[in-house]
Design an enzyme around this catalytic site. Structure first.
Site, PDB file in Angstrom:
ATOM      1  N   GLN A  72      -7.655  14.783   4.998  1.00 55.67           N
ATOM      2  CA  GLN A  72      -7.087  14.067   3.865  1.00 55.67           C
ATOM      3  C   GLN A  72      -7.833  13.975   2.761  1.00 55.67           C
ATOM      4  OE1 GLN A  72      -6.556   9.253   4.168  1.00 55.67           O
ATOM      5  NE2 GLN A  72      -4.484  10.294   4.019  1.00 55.67           N
TER       6      GLN A  72
ATOM      7  N   GLU B 296      -7.459   2.194  -2.683  1.00 54.67           N
ATOM      8  CA  GLU B 296      -5.999   2.303  -2.746  1.00 54.67           C
ATOM      9  C   GLU B 296      -5.612   0.901  -3.265  1.00 54.67           C
ATOM     10  OE1 GLU B 296      -3.812   4.819  -0.176  1.00 54.67           O
ATOM     11  OE2 GLU B 296      -1.986   3.861  -0.362  1.00 54.67           O
TER      12      GLU B 296
ATOM     13  N   HIS C 254      -8.161  11.858  -0.582  1.00 57.52           N
ATOM     14  CA  HIS C 254      -7.832  10.426  -1.071  1.00 57.52           C
ATOM     15  C   HIS C 254      -7.868  10.635  -2.681  1.00 57.52           C
ATOM     16  CE1 HIS C 254      -8.128   6.204  -2.295  1.00 57.52           C
ATOM     17  NE2 HIS C 254      -7.951   5.855  -1.144  1.00 57.52           N
TER      18      HIS C 254
ATOM     19  N   PHE D 118       0.872  -1.270   0.104  1.00 52.60           N
ATOM     20  CA  PHE D 118      -0.021  -0.066  -0.100  1.00 52.60           C
ATOM     21  C   PHE D 118       1.046   1.045   0.013  1.00 52.60           C
ATOM     22  CE2 PHE D 118      -4.517   1.189   1.545  1.00 52.60           C
ATOM     23  CZ  PHE D 118      -5.099   0.581   0.483  1.00 52.60           C
TER      24      PHE D 118
ATOM     25  N   ARG E 291      -2.336  10.517   6.751  1.00 51.69           N
ATOM     26  CA  ARG E 291      -2.486   9.132   7.244  1.00 51.69           C
ATOM     27  C   ARG E 291      -1.946   8.225   6.213  1.00 51.69           C
ATOM     28  NH1 ARG E 291      -6.288   5.344   6.805  1.00 51.69           N
ATOM     29  NH2 ARG E 291      -8.044   6.835   5.671  1.00 51.69           N
TER      30      ARG E 291
ATOM     31  N   HIS F 175     -11.669  12.473   2.231  1.00 56.48           N
ATOM     32  CA  HIS F 175     -11.624  10.977   2.693  1.00 56.48           C
ATOM     33  C   HIS F 175     -11.599  10.883   4.404  1.00 56.48           C
ATOM     34  CE1 HIS F 175     -11.527   6.824   2.343  1.00 56.48           C
ATOM     35  NE2 HIS F 175     -10.053   6.691   3.196  1.00 56.48           N
TER      36      HIS F 175
ATOM     37  N   ARG G 123      -0.559   9.283   0.134  1.00 49.16           N
ATOM     38  CA  ARG G 123      -1.692   9.803  -0.396  1.00 49.16           C
ATOM     39  C   ARG G 123      -1.798  11.238  -0.663  1.00 49.16           C
ATOM     40  NH1 ARG G 123      -6.385   6.712   3.184  1.00 49.16           N
ATOM     41  NH2 ARG G 123      -6.245   4.757   1.874  1.00 49.16           N
TER      42      ARG G 123
ATOM     43  N   LEU H 211     -15.573   6.444  -3.024  1.00 49.29           N
ATOM     44  CA  LEU H 211     -14.068   6.188  -3.026  1.00 49.29           C
ATOM     45  C   LEU H 211     -13.727   4.827  -4.016  1.00 49.29           C
ATOM     46  CD1 LEU H 211     -11.370   6.260  -1.355  1.00 49.29           C
ATOM     47  CD2 LEU H 211     -12.493   4.258   0.125  1.00 49.29           C
TER      48      LEU H 211
END
Lengths: 577, 295
Positions: free
Chosen positions: A223, A242, A225, A109, A373, A338, A273, A239
């Site tokens: 954040q 990821e 995304h 990730f 994050r 997000h 991100r 969404l």
């Protein structure tokens, strides 16, 4: 426990196991909380796929990604305890994809050094929440579904001793008497028009805590995304996990150029991100976007069978909602609001806030993630600090004896405040329209690229909206009346927006999610502080710049001597544009 | 500035690229008939809205709520078919409102009603709390003395992925005639909970036995006469009848109607089906959570 996502349920289990009488209050049905939307996985350094992984590397990745304004003690606890929380889920019936050796499989990730995300296809959040839900159902915990808390009650000493709530179904009020309250209400993405958040993300918990005198931290850090859907309009912001990039998805612009090399040559699509979001934004802004204003995310090379195995939800989502078969065509994506890194400031050991009797865990709490994050860290956050909050609350209750009674007049006053919008005569403001206006303002002025002038303009607009809040009116009765519920939401959303704009004006630098175009890069001095927000005596937003305590030697030495710990990315093009 | 970018207007960069909302307006209108009322009764009320490209029925309902009927009750959360909150009935068939495109109904009326197998609360919201009560009566996962991490291979668990996909939309419950027509709620768990029982029973580490629940308890699996209505409406394509209910029925038949097993049961009491290390008929005690949807 207020909130029945991963954190609230884990806290409930912890407190119940310590013999407390626990109630969980949730705005929705059990199992529908936003945790269910988590797709990619839960980050924990099990080392099943990459044996070199360990808590130290997870800690370092978390701090680096948070640009070192994270609470280092939270990050340390988090990285050390995450594996146990994952195994505990397995013990309770959660099922993850397996390695050939029969262990929990882990996928790569963004900005995780090793393959670290335990997952089950792209529905890891569903597995987590269902496991926790079934665990809670097998205990004495009482669950109050579709019940919204409107105010915390405090005694003369300032201790939290309960809350007022109403049931969505009937509008009937409930006065909960509680010796401790754990806030686990999630974030506030609904202040933005384009968000991956459900209707629930209205920041109730952070505002309940704020009005009770709690300190908030890092509120400027929202954040975005990198990959939300852009078409059709009804799903804009939804969404796109990821996990697509984790499984090898490539980002391309309208010229067919795989542009991530221009922003982060080393990590490419799996950069952090904030970096990928800004890259996608820039490509579109500079005219290299797709027809519906996005960039292309291409996973077609994985082939139909692998896509169905690893990304079945995404395949279905695009096929059904956008008429796109992602095994044949690329997706169109654009950044979407997000997650909220900031929130209630808590003690890392017990998850206690500065208000006695008030604890917080999960997205509503701040500190762990700093300025950005990492994907997959939120699910382990819920469990690590959910458990600590439940235990912290239990210890607090056991060691403190006092009455939870409050004057009846305080209860009546709150009921009257709540009912007021229904009793208003004549013309009033439509809460839905006010929320839409607010969302437009935040989209325009507090997006992922910010300037002082624009933030100031946005603040002016939000303060003008604030003046109109008392005019909100709802028609109908208290019986399952979303218009009435929206009035309360909008009150919270406007104040949160004001807090975000004010703290974003204070952080005059580029750091993680806070990207001030009117400043060149990170500011080393600001890299050593958090902005702490607290309601002042006049009910206004008070902001304090507070030093971050120095990292102790045993953590500090984990970083290379030469490592830039100021949190800026001073080399590479990404930091410059 | 990087060599790729030449932003001269900082303020311009700070504004997110504007979407052209107008381009998505089709210029057409559409009328939806939506149930307005409560447990006492109600009627379908027509609402006309502007049609937007790609719109789902939930978009339409929320648009009506924001513009015409602020107190229109509808349950929804994720809007992405992950959470199962927005189940209701469109033209008499259970559907996730977030997954049903308006254009699918071209040339037809669109009548939106709440789920009919449960008491109506208001408008499109039904009281589904009964389901959570049933769920609490199923013995939870119990790995006995085994401690995670477990060693389980993909081939041991791959058949569990399907039942675990369930998003608890309760549409299978809504369409099941045992509940919808025959109102066997007190003695029948419904397809959703056969799906749950199936993965629990087939989990390689689980030691509980839920066959008694299925046969003699409130599971009531024998009421199902495998019409497959549940499988047809499942939004995540769980083959409920073939992969959950029939295997459970087979296990019950094995346990209760196999003469050898019947004799063994008489002598030794209930044991975990097919397991040598069962716990001799004792059932893991578990407490029931109290579920409330209102005060």
């Amino acid at each position: 426990m207020i909130g029945a996502g991963g954190a609230g349920l884990r806290a409930a289990v912890a407190a119940t196991e310590r013999g407390l009488s626990v109630g969980v209050v949730t705005k929705s049905l059990l199992g529908k909380a936003h945790t269910v939307m988590a797709e990619g996985g839960i980050a924990a350094s099990l080392g099943n796929v990459d044996p070199e992984d360990g808590w130290q590397t997870h800690f370092k990745d978390t701090m680096k990604s948070g640009k070192f304004i994270n609470n280092w003690r939270m990050a340390e606890i988090f990285a050390k305890e995450a594996p146990d929380r994952v195994y505990e889920l397995e013990q309770w019936g959660a099922l993850f994809n397996r390695t050939p050796e029969g262990k929990i499989s882990q996928r790569p990730f963004g900005a995780h050094t090793y393959r670290r995300l335990c997952h089950v296809g792209d529905r890891t959040g569903l597995e987590l929440i269902r496991t926790m839900q079934e665990k809670v159902l097998a205990t004495d915990t009482k669950v109050y579904m579709e019940t919204t808390v409107t105010r915390l009650f405090q005694n003369d000493e300032g201790r939290v001793v309960g809350a007022l709530a109403y049931t969505r179904e009937t509008g009937k009020f409930i006065h909960f008497k509680a010796k401790a309250v754990v806030m686990a209400t999630g974030g506030w993405g609904r202040i933005f028009k384009v968000t991956s958040n459900s209707w629930e993300g209205t920041g109730d918990g952070v505002m309940l805590a704020y009005h009770a005198g709690a300190e908030l931290v890092d509120m400027e850090m929202m954040q975005f995304h990198p990959t939300g859907m852009v078409w059709p309009p009804g799903v804009r912001g939804l969404l796109v996990t990821e996990g697509v990039r984790g499984e090898g998805g490539l980002l391309k612009n309208s010229e067919g150029d795989r542009y991530m090399g221009n922003y982060d040559e080393e990590r490419m699509e799996l950069s952090s991100r904030d970096v990928v979001a800004r890259a996608n934004y820039t490509e579109v802004k500079e005219g290299r976007g797709s027809p519906h204003g996005g960039v292309y995310l291409d996973i077609t090379h994985l082939g139909y069978d692998k896509i169905i195995q690893k990304l079945p939800t995404m395949h279905e989502q695009f096929l059904k909602l956008a008429d796109i078969d992602i095994s044949k065509e690329p997706m169109e994506v654009f950044p979407t609001v997000h997650y909220t890194m900031g929130g209630i400031k808590i003690d890392p050991e017990t998850a206690a806030s500065n208000v006695p009797g008030l604890f917080a865990a999960g997205e509503v709490a701040g500190g762990l993630h700093g300025a950005n994050r990492l994907g997959g860290n939120s699910l382990s956050d819920l469990l690590v600090f959910g458990r600590r909050a439940g235990e912290g609350a239990a210890e607090y209750v056991k060691s403190n004896g006092y009455s939870t009674d409050i004057p009846e007049s305080a209860v009546e006053e709150e009921k009257k405040r709540m009912l007021d919008p229904l009793q208003k005569q004549g013309e009033g403001e439509n809460p839905y329209h006010l929320q839409q206006e607010l969302q437009e303002v935040m989209m325009e002025h507090a997006n992922l690229m910010r300037t002082g002038d624009s933030l100031k303009e946005g603040l002016g607009k939000v303060l003008a909206l604030k003046d109109r809040l008392p005019n909100m009116k709802a028609s109908g009765s208290t019986l399952f009346n979303p218009g009435w519920h929206a009035v309360q939401d909008v009150n919270n959303l406007v104040t949160i927006s004001e807090v975000i704009l004010r703290t974003a004006l204070e952080r005059t630098e580029r750091r993680g999610a806070q990207w001030r175009l009117d400043f060149d890069g990170p500011d080393d001095d600001l890299g050593r502080v958090n902005f702490i927000v607290k309601e002042d005596a006049q009910g206004e937003v008070g902001i304090e710049k507070r030093d971050i305590p120095p990292m102790p030697e045993h953590l500090r030495r984990l970083f290379d001597e030469n490592q830039d710990m100021s949190g800026g990315e001073k080399t590479g093009k990404e930091s410059q544009f | 500035m990087s060599d790729r970018t030449n932003i001269t207007d900082i303020a311009e960069m700070a504004h997110a690229p504007a979407y052209n909302d107008d381009a998505a307006n089709t210029g057409e209108t559409r009328t939806l008939q939506i149930f307005r009322g409560d447990g006492e009764g109600g009627s379908l009320v027509p609402y006309e809205i502007e049609l937007i490209e790609g719109m789902v029925v939930l978009d339409a309902v929320l648009k009506i709520q924001a513009e015409q009927a602020g107190d229109l009750a509808v349950r929804w959360n994720c809007k992405a078919a992950h959470c199962g909150s927005c189940s209701a009935e469109i033209n008499g068939k259970p559907k996730l409102l977030c997954k049903s495109r308006v254009e699918e109904y071209d040339g037809q009326e669109i009548k939106v009603m709440p789920l009919q197998a449960f008491p109506v609360v208001k408008d499109l919201v039904s009281d589904v709390s009964w389901n959570y009560g049933v769920s609490a009566q199923i013995q939870p996962f119990n790995p006995g003395k085994e401690q995670a991490p477990f060693t389980m291979y993909e081939e041991d668990v791959e058949r569990l992925y399907e039942p675990k996909k369930c998003i608890e939309c309760f549409m299978c419950q809504d369409v099941c005639h045992v509940l919808r027509t025959h109102h066997k709620h007190p003695e029948f768990a419904g397809p959703r909970f056969f799906v749950r029982t199936q993965w629990l029973e087939m989990h390689p580490m689980d030691e509980n036995n839920r066959l008694q629940f299925l046969k003699e308890g409130r599971g009531g699996v024998q009421y199902c006469n495998i019409t497959k209505c549940c499988s047809e409406v499942c939004p995540v394509d769980i083959h409920i009848t073939d992969n959950s209910i029939i295997p459970l029925k087979e296990r019950v038949a094995d346990e209760y109607y196999d003469p050898a097993k019947w004799l063994m049961r008489k002598i030794r009491g209930n044991r975990r089906n097919g397991s040598a290390n069962g716990n001799g008929g004792t059932r893991a005690s578990h407490k029931r959570a109290e579920i409330r949807t209102n005060g």
